[in-house]
Design a protein around this motif. Structure first.
Motif, PDB file in Angstrom:
ATOM      1  N   GLY A  66      61.603  37.367 -70.310  1.00  0.00           N
ATOM      2  CA  GLY A  66      60.825  37.880 -69.192  1.00  0.00           C
ATOM      3  C   GLY A  66      59.349  38.006 -69.497  1.00  0.00           C
ATOM      4  O   GLY A  66      58.493  37.654 -68.674  1.00  0.00           O
ATOM      5  N   ILE A  67      59.025  38.523 -70.673  1.00  0.00           N
ATOM      6  CA  ILE A  67      57.620  38.683 -71.048  1.00  0.00           C
ATOM      7  C   ILE A  67      56.954  37.321 -71.224  1.00  0.00           C
ATOM      8  O   ILE A  67      55.797  37.128 -70.813  1.00  0.00           O
ATOM      9  CB  ILE A  67      57.487  39.517 -72.335  1.00  0.00           C
ATOM     10  N   TYR A  68      57.669  36.360 -71.811  1.00  0.00           N
ATOM     11  CA  TYR A  68      57.045  35.050 -72.031  1.00  0.00           C
ATOM     12  C   TYR A  68      56.676  34.387 -70.710  1.00  0.00           C
ATOM     13  O   TYR A  68      55.513  34.028 -70.477  1.00  0.00           O
ATOM     14  CB  TYR A  68      57.960  34.121 -72.837  1.00  0.00           C
ATOM     15  N   PHE A  69      57.657  34.226 -69.837  1.00  0.00           N
ATOM     16  CA  PHE A  69      57.369  33.504 -68.602  1.00  0.00           C
ATOM     17  C   PHE A  69      56.551  34.342 -67.621  1.00  0.00           C
ATOM     18  O   PHE A  69      55.681  33.816 -66.928  1.00  0.00           O
ATOM     19  CB  PHE A  69      58.666  32.997 -67.974  1.00  0.00           C
ATOM     20  N   GLY A  70      56.799  35.648 -67.578  1.00  0.00           N
ATOM     21  CA  GLY A  70      55.937  36.505 -66.773  1.00  0.00           C
ATOM     22  C   GLY A  70      54.506  36.437 -67.256  1.00  0.00           C
ATOM     23  O   GLY A  70      53.550  36.383 -66.459  1.00  0.00           O
ATOM     24  N   GLY A  71      54.336  36.417 -68.573  1.00  0.00           N
ATOM     25  CA  GLY A  71      53.004  36.304 -69.149  1.00  0.00           C
ATOM     26  C   GLY A  71      52.330  34.989 -68.818  1.00  0.00           C
ATOM     27  O   GLY A  71      51.121  34.939 -68.551  1.00  0.00           O
ATOM     28  N   ARG A  72      53.095  33.912 -68.817  1.00  0.00           N
ATOM     29  CA  ARG A  72      52.520  32.602 -68.492  1.00  0.00           C
ATOM     30  C   ARG A  72      52.051  32.547 -67.035  1.00  0.00           C
ATOM     31  O   ARG A  72      51.014  31.953 -66.723  1.00  0.00           O
ATOM     32  CB  ARG A  72      53.524  31.489 -68.776  1.00  0.00           C
ATOM     33  N   PHE A  73      52.821  33.167 -66.124  1.00  0.00           N
ATOM     34  CA  PHE A  73      52.378  33.229 -64.727  1.00  0.00           C
ATOM     35  C   PHE A  73      51.128  34.100 -64.612  1.00  0.00           C
ATOM     36  O   PHE A  73      50.180  33.759 -63.875  1.00  0.00           O
ATOM     37  CB  PHE A  73      53.502  33.762 -63.840  1.00  0.00           C
ATOM     38  N   LEU A  74      51.088  35.220 -65.326  1.00  0.00           N
ATOM     39  CA  LEU A  74      49.894  36.069 -65.338  1.00  0.00           C
ATOM     40  C   LEU A  74      48.681  35.310 -65.867  1.00  0.00           C
ATOM     41  O   LEU A  74      47.579  35.403 -65.313  1.00  0.00           O
ATOM     42  CB  LEU A  74      50.137  37.286 -66.231  1.00  0.00           C
ATOM     43  N   GLU A  75      48.882  34.577 -66.921  1.00  0.00           N
ATOM     44  CA  GLU A  75      47.812  33.806 -67.554  1.00  0.00           C
ATOM     45  C   GLU A  75      47.178  32.837 -66.556  1.00  0.00           C
ATOM     46  O   GLU A  75      45.968  32.560 -66.619  1.00  0.00           O
ATOM     47  CB  GLU A  75      48.394  33.045 -68.752  1.00  0.00           C
ATOM     48  N   ALA A  76      47.999  32.331 -65.624  1.00  0.00           N
ATOM     49  CA  ALA A  76      47.522  31.371 -64.627  1.00  0.00           C
ATOM     50  C   ALA A  76      46.899  32.049 -63.415  1.00  0.00           C
ATOM     51  O   ALA A  76      46.504  31.369 -62.461  1.00  0.00           O
ATOM     52  CB  ALA A  76      48.682  30.483 -64.185  1.00  0.00           C
ATOM     53  N   GLY A  77      46.799  33.386 -63.448  1.00  0.00           N
ATOM     54  CA  GLY A  77      46.166  34.101 -62.357  1.00  0.00           C
ATOM     55  C   GLY A  77      47.085  34.442 -61.203  1.00  0.00           C
ATOM     56  O   GLY A  77      46.621  34.812 -60.115  1.00  0.00           O
ATOM     57  N   ILE A  78      48.378  34.345 -61.423  1.00  0.00           N
ATOM     58  CA  ILE A  78      49.365  34.644 -60.385  1.00  0.00           C
ATOM     59  C   ILE A  78      49.703  36.129 -60.436  1.00  0.00           C
ATOM     60  O   ILE A  78      49.732  36.744 -61.506  1.00  0.00           O
ATOM     61  CB  ILE A  78      50.615  33.759 -60.576  1.00  0.00           C
ATOM     62  N   SER A 124      53.917  26.807 -60.066  1.00  0.00           N
ATOM     63  CA  SER A 124      54.350  26.437 -61.409  1.00  0.00           C
ATOM     64  C   SER A 124      53.463  25.383 -62.040  1.00  0.00           C
ATOM     65  O   SER A 124      53.404  25.259 -63.270  1.00  0.00           O
ATOM     66  CB  SER A 124      55.797  25.937 -61.374  1.00  0.00           C
ATOM     67  N   GLU A 125      52.776  24.607 -61.222  1.00  0.00           N
ATOM     68  CA  GLU A 125      51.893  23.567 -61.744  1.00  0.00           C
ATOM     69  C   GLU A 125      50.695  24.165 -62.494  1.00  0.00           C
ATOM     70  O   GLU A 125      50.049  23.477 -63.274  1.00  0.00           O
ATOM     71  CB  GLU A 125      51.399  22.685 -60.598  1.00  0.00           C
ATOM     72  N   LYS A 126      50.440  25.445 -62.288  1.00  0.00           N
ATOM     73  CA  LYS A 126      49.265  26.097 -62.897  1.00  0.00           C
ATOM     74  C   LYS A 126      49.544  26.666 -64.282  1.00  0.00           C
ATOM     75  O   LYS A 126      48.608  27.004 -65.001  1.00  0.00           O
ATOM     76  CB  LYS A 126      48.798  27.253 -61.990  1.00  0.00           C
ATOM     77  N   ILE A 127      50.804  26.827 -64.657  1.00  0.00           N
ATOM     78  CA  ILE A 127      51.110  27.637 -65.834  1.00  0.00           C
ATOM     79  C   ILE A 127      51.260  26.811 -67.110  1.00  0.00           C
ATOM     80  O   ILE A 127      51.564  25.608 -67.060  1.00  0.00           O
ATOM     81  CB  ILE A 127      52.371  28.499 -65.611  1.00  0.00           C
ATOM     82  N   ASN A 128      51.049  27.470 -68.230  1.00  0.00           N
ATOM     83  CA  ASN A 128      51.237  26.853 -69.546  1.00  0.00           C
ATOM     84  C   ASN A 128      52.710  26.970 -69.949  1.00  0.00           C
ATOM     85  O   ASN A 128      53.086  27.712 -70.859  1.00  0.00           O
ATOM     86  CB  ASN A 128      50.342  27.536 -70.586  1.00  0.00           C
ATOM     87  N   ALA A 129      53.537  26.236 -69.220  1.00  0.00           N
ATOM     88  CA  ALA A 129      54.969  26.120 -69.488  1.00  0.00           C
ATOM     89  C   ALA A 129      55.467  25.030 -68.563  1.00  0.00           C
ATOM     90  O   ALA A 129      54.765  24.629 -67.631  1.00  0.00           O
ATOM     91  CB  ALA A 129      55.704  27.436 -69.223  1.00  0.00           C
ATOM     92  N   LYS A 130      56.628  24.524 -68.824  1.00  0.00           N
ATOM     93  CA  LYS A 130      57.214  23.504 -67.962  1.00  0.00           C
ATOM     94  C   LYS A 130      58.131  24.189 -66.956  1.00  0.00           C
ATOM     95  O   LYS A 130      59.200  24.678 -67.318  1.00  0.00           O
ATOM     96  CB  LYS A 130      57.993  22.487 -68.793  1.00  0.00           C
ATOM     97  N   SER A 131      57.697  24.226 -65.716  1.00  0.00           N
ATOM     98  CA  SER A 131      58.458  24.884 -64.664  1.00  0.00           C
ATOM     99  C   SER A 131      58.522  23.937 -63.480  1.00  0.00           C
ATOM    100  O   SER A 131      57.492  23.572 -62.909  1.00  0.00           O
ATOM    101  CB  SER A 131      57.775  26.200 -64.258  1.00  0.00           C
ATOM    102  N   TYR A 132      59.729  23.498 -63.127  1.00  0.00           N
ATOM    103  CA  TYR A 132      59.835  22.497 -62.078  1.00  0.00           C
ATOM    104  C   TYR A 132      61.145  22.622 -61.317  1.00  0.00           C
ATOM    105  O   TYR A 132      62.111  23.222 -61.783  1.00  0.00           O
ATOM    106  CB  TYR A 132      59.685  21.083 -62.646  1.00  0.00           C
ATOM    107  N   MET A 133      61.145  22.043 -60.112  1.00  0.00           N
ATOM    108  CA  MET A 133      62.263  22.172 -59.192  1.00  0.00           C
ATOM    109  C   MET A 133      63.224  21.001 -59.323  1.00  0.00           C
ATOM    110  O   MET A 133      62.796  19.857 -59.505  1.00  0.00           O
ATOM    111  CB  MET A 133      61.749  22.272 -57.753  1.00  0.00           C
ATOM    112  N   LYS A 134      64.523  21.312 -59.231  1.00  0.00           N
ATOM    113  CA  LYS A 134      65.576  20.307 -59.230  1.00  0.00           C
ATOM    114  C   LYS A 134      66.498  20.562 -58.037  1.00  0.00           C
ATOM    115  O   LYS A 134      67.001  21.664 -57.870  1.00  0.00           O
ATOM    116  CB  LYS A 134      66.390  20.372 -60.527  1.00  0.00           C
ATOM    117  N   GLU A 135      66.688  19.539 -57.229  1.00  0.00           N
ATOM    118  CA  GLU A 135      67.569  19.696 -56.071  1.00  0.00           C
ATOM    119  C   GLU A 135      69.025  19.896 -56.501  1.00  0.00           C
ATOM    120  O   GLU A 135      69.764  20.653 -55.889  1.00  0.00           O
ATOM    121  CB  GLU A 135      67.457  18.481 -55.146  1.00  0.00           C
TER     122      GLU A 135
END
Length: 311
Positions: free
Chosen positions: A12-24, A167-178
């Protein structure tokens, strides 16, 4: 978009932090003890993919105090779900938020859908090897830092598209799959083998790969999980088994599973959520999964976190 991360472990901290880092806009819902630590020590990520730290993050311990959330990222262990469910329901009902669970396994999806409605539960999973240090900071030691998500209901297309853009803004690989369910099962297949063999043997993946018998046991778990996926209507193939086996062998020799890390620390284990879940699915389809059953029997004795002495 506002994201509320429920849980403040390494995931939670890692990915929450990555979204925060991107200004979200991100807030964290945590227990009182963890809230005190986060307020004192701040959020900090030590990672080979780039460090990040931030003080004065938004923290909640009372669901009544949360008045906005578009998505709740559920970043907890499977054995915490039952206890967390009333709070998740309260937050979702108040904010109309969708739930993105990043739990391992598959049983939690139905549990959440029954509690919140099928239209509210997005499919999701994460790939990361990380842990917390004694200050509650994240130590991320692998190149992987991936989130996959996708709609499980037609009413989720819009929110998934919005998350894809963010997700395109963050320093992690976050993408959608149908076809997110297939990916959830691929992860479930992999993690059941990886966590099972490293925890039962109490060895790193390098030690496992150095033993032909241990490697074969892990491969047999993958095959058993593929059979269960097929019984559940998920079209995993023999090639998926080969790819998972190759993934195991490509890990750094010192790498081990989060379950084994928890075992080393004397913490509770997700064995019921993972291996126990597989056994329940097998029983439903009158299937035998002898290797999973054996690993489950060995690991089950450590389920409640009996402290161990490790070198």
């Amino acid at each position: 978009m506002h994201i509320t991360v429920y849980g403040a472990g390494a995931l939670g901290i890692y990915f929450g932090g990555r979204f925060l880092e991107a200004g979200i806009d991100v807030s964290f819902f945590v227990r009182e003890k963890r809230a005190v630590q986060l307020r004192r020590e701040g959020l900090k990520i030590n990672s080979i993919q780039g460090n990040f730290e931030k003080q004065n993050i938004t923290i909640h311990t009372d669901p009544k105090k949360i008045d906005k959330a578009d998505i709740i990222i559920l970043a907890i262990k499977g054995y915490h779900l039952e206890q967390a469910l009333p709070q998740i329901k309260e937050i979702s009902k108040k904010t109309n938020a969708f739930i993105l669970p990043l739990l391992n396994g598959v049983e939690h999806i139905q549990i959440l859908q029954e509690a919140l409605g099928k239209e509210k539960v997005i499919g999701g999973l994460a790939f990361i090897i990380a842990t917390l240090d004694n200050k509650g900071h994240v130590e991320h030691t692998s190149k992987q830092h991936d989130i996959l998500f996708g709609p499980l209901h037609e009413k989720q297309q819009n929110i998934c598209k919005k998350l894809e853009i963010e997700s395109e803004k963050i320093n992690a690989k976050s993408y959608m799959k149908e076809d997110i369910l297939a990916y959830i099962w691929k992860k479930y297949m992999f993690i059941t083998a990886f966590s099972g063999i490293t925890s039962a043997a109490q060895r790193t993946i390098g030690d496992i790969m150095g033993s032909r018998a241990s490697l074969k046991a892990a491969e047999n778990v993958l095959k058993e999980m593929k059979t269960l996926a097929n019984k559940e209507g998920i079209s995993l193939t023999n090639n998926d088994v080969v790819q998972a086996a190759n993934q195991l062998q490509s890990l750094p020799k010192h790498a081990t599973s989060s379950m084994h890390q928890d075992l080393r620390k004397g913490l509770p284990l997700e064995v019921e959520h993972l291996h126990g879940g597989a056994l329940r699915i097998a029983a439903k389809h009158i299937e035998t999964v002898p290797v999973i059953e054996t690993l489950y029997g060995i690991i089950k004795t450590h389920e409640n976190g009996t402290p161990q002495n490790f070198k």
